[in-house]
Design an enzyme around this catalytic site. Structure first.
Site, PDB file in Angstrom:
ATOM      1  N   ASN A 136       0.957  -1.117   0.034  1.00 34.54           N
ATOM      2  CA  ASN A 136       0.073  -0.033   0.131  1.00 34.54           C
ATOM      3  C   ASN A 136       0.932   1.235   0.024  1.00 34.54           C
ATOM      4  OD1 ASN A 136      -1.659   2.084   0.442  1.00 34.54           O
ATOM      5  ND2 ASN A 136      -2.386   1.479   2.653  1.00 34.54           N
ATOM      6  N   LYS A 189       0.217   4.513  -0.243  1.00 34.43           N
ATOM      7  CA  LYS A 189      -0.376   5.391   0.332  1.00 34.43           C
ATOM      8  C   LYS A 189      -0.113   6.625  -0.837  1.00 34.43           C
ATOM      9  CE  LYS A 189      -0.046   3.155   4.754  1.00 34.43           C
ATOM     10  NZ  LYS A 189       0.107   3.296   6.345  1.00 34.43           N
ATOM     11  N   HIS A 246      -9.323   1.014   5.108  1.00 37.42           N
ATOM     12  CA  HIS A 246      -8.063   1.436   5.895  1.00 37.42           C
ATOM     13  C   HIS A 246      -8.153   2.435   7.171  1.00 37.42           C
ATOM     14  CE1 HIS A 246      -3.978   2.576   6.376  1.00 37.42           C
ATOM     15  NE2 HIS A 246      -3.469   1.471   5.724  1.00 37.42           N
ATOM     16  N   GLU A 301      -6.541   5.065   7.827  1.00 37.21           N
ATOM     17  CA  GLU A 301      -6.427   6.392   7.509  1.00 37.21           C
ATOM     18  C   GLU A 301      -7.540   6.747   7.025  1.00 37.21           C
ATOM     19  OE1 GLU A 301      -2.528   5.737   5.401  1.00 37.21           O
ATOM     20  OE2 GLU A 301      -1.747   4.915   7.334  1.00 37.21           O
ATOM     21  N   GLU A 321      -4.975  -4.698  10.639  1.00 40.91           N
ATOM     22  CA  GLU A 321      -3.871  -3.726  10.690  1.00 40.91           C
ATOM     23  C   GLU A 321      -4.260  -2.894  12.167  1.00 40.91           C
ATOM     24  OE1 GLU A 321      -2.140  -2.560   6.983  1.00 40.91           O
ATOM     25  OE2 GLU A 321      -3.924  -1.204   7.304  1.00 40.91           O
ATOM     26  N   GLY A 363       2.837   2.479  10.788  1.00 39.15           N
ATOM     27  CA  GLY A 363       3.829   3.826  10.642  1.00 39.15           C
ATOM     28  C   GLY A 363       4.586   3.920  11.839  1.00 39.15           C
ATOM     29  N   SER A 384       3.778  -1.833  10.189  1.00 35.68           N
ATOM     30  CA  SER A 384       5.115  -2.052  10.332  1.00 35.68           C
ATOM     31  C   SER A 384       5.760  -3.169   9.995  1.00 35.68           C
ATOM     32  CB  SER A 384       5.397  -1.693  12.008  1.00 35.68           C
ATOM     33  OG  SER A 384       5.172  -0.375  12.213  1.00 35.68           O
ATOM     34  N   GLY A 408       3.061  -0.931   4.201  1.00 35.21           N
ATOM     35  CA  GLY A 408       2.982   0.370   4.078  1.00 35.21           C
ATOM     36  C   GLY A 408       4.478   0.840   3.496  1.00 35.21           C
TER      37      GLY A 408
HETATM   38  P1  13P Z   1       3.299   0.493   7.714  1.00 34.10           P
HETATM   39  O1  13P Z   1       3.837  -0.799   7.186  1.00 34.10           O
HETATM   40  O2  13P Z   1       3.809   1.709   6.929  1.00 34.10           O
HETATM   41  O3  13P Z   1       3.172   0.438   9.141  1.00 34.10           O
HETATM   42  O4  13P Z   1       1.771   0.819   7.156  1.00 34.10           O
HETATM   43  C1  13P Z   1       1.010  -0.386   7.132  1.00 34.10           C
HETATM   44  C2  13P Z   1      -0.146  -0.077   6.440  1.00 34.10           C
HETATM   45  O5  13P Z   1      -1.025   0.991   6.708  1.00 34.10           O
HETATM   46  C3  13P Z   1      -0.556  -0.816   5.319  1.00 34.10           C
HETATM   47  O6  13P Z   1      -1.960  -0.443   4.755  1.00 34.10           O
END
Ligand code: 13P
Length: 252
Positions: free
Chosen positions: A12, A14, A98, A100, A170, A176, A216, A237
């Site tokens: 992803n 983002k 998601h 976010e 997640e 993140g 992560s 991510g």
């Molecule tokens: P990270 O791998 O940067 O923690 O993000 C995970 C994520 O939100 C994937 O959709």
């Protein structure tokens, strides 16, 4: 019927990578040896890069996904993108719900359910994201949140519409932050989600549905997560933005 769920590693991206940068990253991914045959690899670039990335991926085993969608088929919805548009550019997967999107763009369970319906009606596979915030985990509410996300998104579906469904657990506190759920925590959450899917749609459906872990994931922790039979892959991510780390996770 066994638990032969092909592991899926999805990146992803983002809101990273311009179309030009996306082309460069995908070109590097494709220059590497192809993914192992027991893995499915998906990249989810920003909307504006989908078309160029799709062109590059043609004929390769790497698949294309989108990060979001709007549920209406078409219309005066300035700034939105429909499922048929995503389908036509070559998306096979669409991430919905998601954290976010839930946090910054008010995607609540009913909105997630509508998006999911739009995705399956176009014959694509939704990657439904679920997971608790830190305060919810600390209050012992992890399972309540998982239940609410799953029932809220899927409650009105008939199992036959959901054949391609992928769930991504997640935990928000792991996204993140560099804090990964331990394999035990992930396995516990996945088992709970799978049991719930089984109760809603039949045991076979629960057994067949892939549940990814996200939060992560890095080359350093991917192997210990992916070796768990209960963890059917990863939604990555930050570490999906560099060819080396993404490929190491995909091969873990
Ligand atoms: P990270 O791998 O940067 O923690 O993000 C995970 C994520 O939100 C994937 O959709």
């Amino acid at each position: 019927m066994g638990t032969e769920r092909k592991k899926l590693v999805a990146g992803n991206w983002k809101m990273y990578k311009t179309p030009g940068e996306a082309v460069s990253l995908v070109t590097q991914i494709l220059a590497a040896p192809p993914p192992r045959s027991d893995r499915e690899v998906v990249v989810c670039p920003p909307f504006v890069a989908l078309s160029r990335v799709a062109h590059l991926l043609k004929g390769s085993p790497v698949k294309l996904g989108a990060q979001n969608v709007y549920w209406e088929k078409e219309g005066a919805f300035t700034g939105e993108v429909s499922a048929s548009m995503l389908r036509e550019v070559g998306c096979e997967y669409v991430i919905v719900g998601h954290s976010e999107r839930r946090q910054y763009f008010a995607d609540d369970n009913p909105a997630v359910a509508r998006k999911l319906r739009a995705v399956v009606e176009e014959g694509m596979s939704p990657i439904l994201c679920i997971g608790e915030k830190l305060e919810e985990r600390e209050a012992g509410r992890t399972q309540d949140v998982i239940r609410s996300h799953i029932e809220g998104a899927l409650g009105e579906f008939d199992a036959r519409y959901l054949r391609g469904l992928v769930v991504a657990y997640e935990p928000v506190w792991a996204i993140g932050t560099g804090k990964t759920a331990t394999p035990e925590m992930a396995v516990e959450a996945h088992r709970f989600a799978r049991k719930l899917l089984g109760e809603m749609f039949g045991v076979a459906f629960g057994v067949e549905t892939r549940i990814l872990y996200g939060g992560s994931v890095k080359p350093e922790n991917a192997a210990e997560l992916l070796k768990e039979p209960e963890i059917d892959g990863a939604l990555v991510g930050g570490a999906s933005l560099k060819v080396d780390s993404f490929l190491r996770i995909a091969a873990a």
